[in-house]
Design an enzyme around this catalytic site. Structure first.
Site, PDB file in Angstrom:
ATOM      1  N   ARG A  14       6.568 -43.069 -21.544  1.00 45.04           N
ATOM      2  CA  ARG A  14       5.788 -41.933 -21.041  1.00 45.04           C
ATOM      3  C   ARG A  14       6.678 -40.948 -20.276  1.00 45.04           C
ATOM      4  NH1 ARG A  14       4.764 -39.185 -16.383  1.00 45.04           N
ATOM      5  NH2 ARG A  14       4.767 -41.168 -15.252  1.00 45.04           N
ATOM      6  N   ASP A  15       7.194 -41.355 -19.132  1.00 42.31           N
ATOM      7  CA  ASP A  15       7.912 -40.407 -18.271  1.00 42.31           C
ATOM      8  C   ASP A  15       9.231 -39.989 -18.892  1.00 42.31           C
ATOM      9  OD1 ASP A  15       8.089 -38.829 -16.029  1.00 42.31           O
ATOM     10  OD2 ASP A  15       8.924 -40.376 -14.739  1.00 42.31           O
ATOM     11  N   HIS A 206       9.673 -44.976  -7.353  1.00 42.45           N
ATOM     12  CA  HIS A 206       9.877 -44.304  -8.646  1.00 42.45           C
ATOM     13  C   HIS A 206      10.959 -43.235  -8.444  1.00 42.45           C
ATOM     14  CE1 HIS A 206       8.057 -42.559 -12.491  1.00 42.45           C
ATOM     15  NE2 HIS A 206       8.727 -41.522 -12.030  1.00 42.45           N
ATOM     16  N   HIS A 208      14.159 -40.759  -9.717  1.00 43.22           N
ATOM     17  CA  HIS A 208      14.864 -40.046 -10.780  1.00 43.22           C
ATOM     18  C   HIS A 208      16.328 -39.920 -10.386  1.00 43.22           C
ATOM     19  CE1 HIS A 208      11.600 -38.684 -13.535  1.00 43.22           C
ATOM     20  NE2 HIS A 208      10.886 -39.103 -12.513  1.00 43.22           N
ATOM     21  N   CYS A 239      19.284 -36.856 -20.553  1.00 41.90           N
ATOM     22  CA  CYS A 239      20.476 -36.813 -21.400  1.00 41.90           C
ATOM     23  C   CYS A 239      21.686 -36.480 -20.538  1.00 41.90           C
ATOM     24  CB  CYS A 239      20.305 -35.761 -22.484  1.00 41.90           C
ATOM     25  SG  CYS A 239      21.816 -35.503 -23.415  1.00 41.90           S
ATOM     26  N   ASN A 248      14.584 -40.871 -15.248  1.00 39.89           N
ATOM     27  CA  ASN A 248      14.387 -41.963 -14.308  1.00 39.89           C
ATOM     28  C   ASN A 248      15.659 -42.803 -14.273  1.00 39.89           C
ATOM     29  OD1 ASN A 248      11.583 -41.672 -15.914  1.00 39.89           O
ATOM     30  ND2 ASN A 248      11.195 -42.220 -13.785  1.00 39.89           N
TER      31      ASN A 248
END
Lengths: 302, 302
Positions: A14-15, A206, A208, A239, A248
């Site tokens: 999903r994320d 969570h 990133h 990327c 993430n």
């Protein structure tokens, strides 16, 4: 003393995939999720019911949820933005619905066009429907550690949102560093103040990796008592050669760190790498993950 | 309470460039070091006097040291493997010589073809010459946190090498996680046991980002009292798209983390980015650094 084990919540399908530059074919999504189901992961967020015009990469949410082979003991979740998305999700065998609201008014307005209060009000119907249908609820607090539009976020606002999720019947709340602004000192202080559970509701972290601090922040959260961590297989969504990389923290990098520290994850590293192989074959190019290139340290080399 | 400031030791022109896939032209090395001299960095390791057959990318050590414009207050160092390299280095205006020995017998044999004890014995003459010439000495303990050939490294062996460097007259010892095997729990324990200084000798932390843990390890070392950190501008030595990426933690990523935590570095982030621009122009492609793409968090966005 053996460090506490941790729970890893895989959010890559999903994320991660929502931010990739190309559409990940539906069959590849299903194959990826099936591979993830065989790794020992107990939690996988598989898709989103956000409108396809907003997130075209996840327009196949229904097909994905009907196509995957659910493994016993694994909880499959989907993000829902509103009641309409909730009702669509409830037509599928999804186990859990994930709600989201920003801790920043400015970010919530940009993201969903309404105030934090209006978002929370709208969750009441969703929560009722989901719980009545026997599904569990997870809440996200987006931009919990800082917002690119508002700057610092008062912790009281994060606490208020956690409490609101508690009243809605959520079983866990995930605090998101959505744009990678957090630093480990801040993260340690936030989790020290909130606790691993806030008013009985377990908190997840969570992170990133926008500024390379995902693992440092996860370590700081772990030290402060947090035991649930979101991550994306392969570091999906970030990327390494793209300006604006914002994936993430990679699941295999997180699993490696935790296992190296003695904190059991229950996740098979080699099987995770099999999932990253499928991603590489599908997307081409290199992944943002480190350990999918380096493997784990060779402590027992010949 | 204001966190303690830290000292950043820039090692990119040496530890980074030696691993890049192409030769970095001498004039570009000089221009890079001159740009680094304008960032506020107070310590720069500029080259190595290892034999050009072993490290051809640094065969221009003499030209580089004679070509750079030394800034007041900046200490310029060079790695020397043996007495011959030391004597060549002493013909230049270098301020400091850096010695290295592995904490792993197997690694030291592979690296320099002798035992740890023989390496240390050989340092006696070098130290005498360097100190007599008014230069300072830095010692590296390579594979201090684990060795791909030997596995775990007994901390007593690291302590013994630090003590040997102390007897030689070194002013600082840097503990290197040469192949990126360390984890933050281990790093915290090592620095808690050794202290920020070991028997009066300050310790530095030198982390490679092979498994994405460089910043997490730096945070753990900082928490345990370490105040000196090695890093490479641009994350030199670790191309993100190369299998086997093994660069140092990127200087700008380290500076960002420390400054975000309130630990002053004295380094100007924007000027560091100007140095990374020169690297990108010279090497082409993307760098392993995160913040050279993302910049620092926007806490005071309009």
């Amino acid at each position: 003393m053996q460090p506490d084990p941790v729970t890893v919540v895989e959010v890559g399908p999903r994320d991660g995939l929502q931010y990739e530059s190309v559409f990940f074919p539906t069959e590849a999504k299903i194959a990826l999720i099936d591979r993830l189901s065989a790794t020992g992961l107990r939690r996988i967020e598989v898709t989103s019911f956000v409108h396809p015009k907003v997130i075209p990469h996840l327009k196949d949410a229904l097909e994905v949820l009907h196509g995957i082979h659910k493994a016993p003991g694994v909880i499959y979740s989907a993000l829902v933005p509103n009641l309409k998305g909730c009702l669509r999700a409830l037509e599928t065998p999804v186990d859990e619905l994930a709600l989201f609201v920003s801790a920043s008014q400015a970010h919530n307005h940009k993201n969903v066009g309404m105030s934090i209060e209006d978002s929370l009000k709208g969750f009441a119907d969703i929560a009722r429907q989901a719980l009545a249908a026997g599904r569990s609820l997870r809440g996200y607090v987006v931009t919990a550690f800082g917002c690119p539009y508002e700057g610092a976020i008062p912790l009281e606002r994060v606490e208020r949102i956690i409490e609101a999720y508690g009243e809605l019947g959520a079983r866990e709340v995930s605090l998101g560093d959505t744009t990678g602004m957090a630093n480990p000192r801040q993260v340690g202080e936030v989790f020290a103040r909130l606790g691993a559970e806030h008013q009985g509701l377990p908190l997840a972290a969570h992170f990133h990796n926008s500024r390379g601090l995902g693992l440092a922040n996860a370590y700081a959260a772990y030290q402060a008592g947090c035991r649930v961590f979101d991550s994306s297989v392969g570091g999906l969504g970030g990327c390494p050669t793209a300006v604006g990389a914002m994936g993430n923290v990679a699941t295999e990098d997180l699993v490696n760190m935790m296992e190296e520290m003695g904190a059991a994850t229950g996740v098979d590293f080699d099987r995770l790498l099999e999932a990253t192989e499928l991603i590489k074959q599908t997307l081409g190019g290199e992944l943002a993950s480190f350990t999918c290139k380096q493997g784990r340290p060779a402590w027992n080399a010949p």
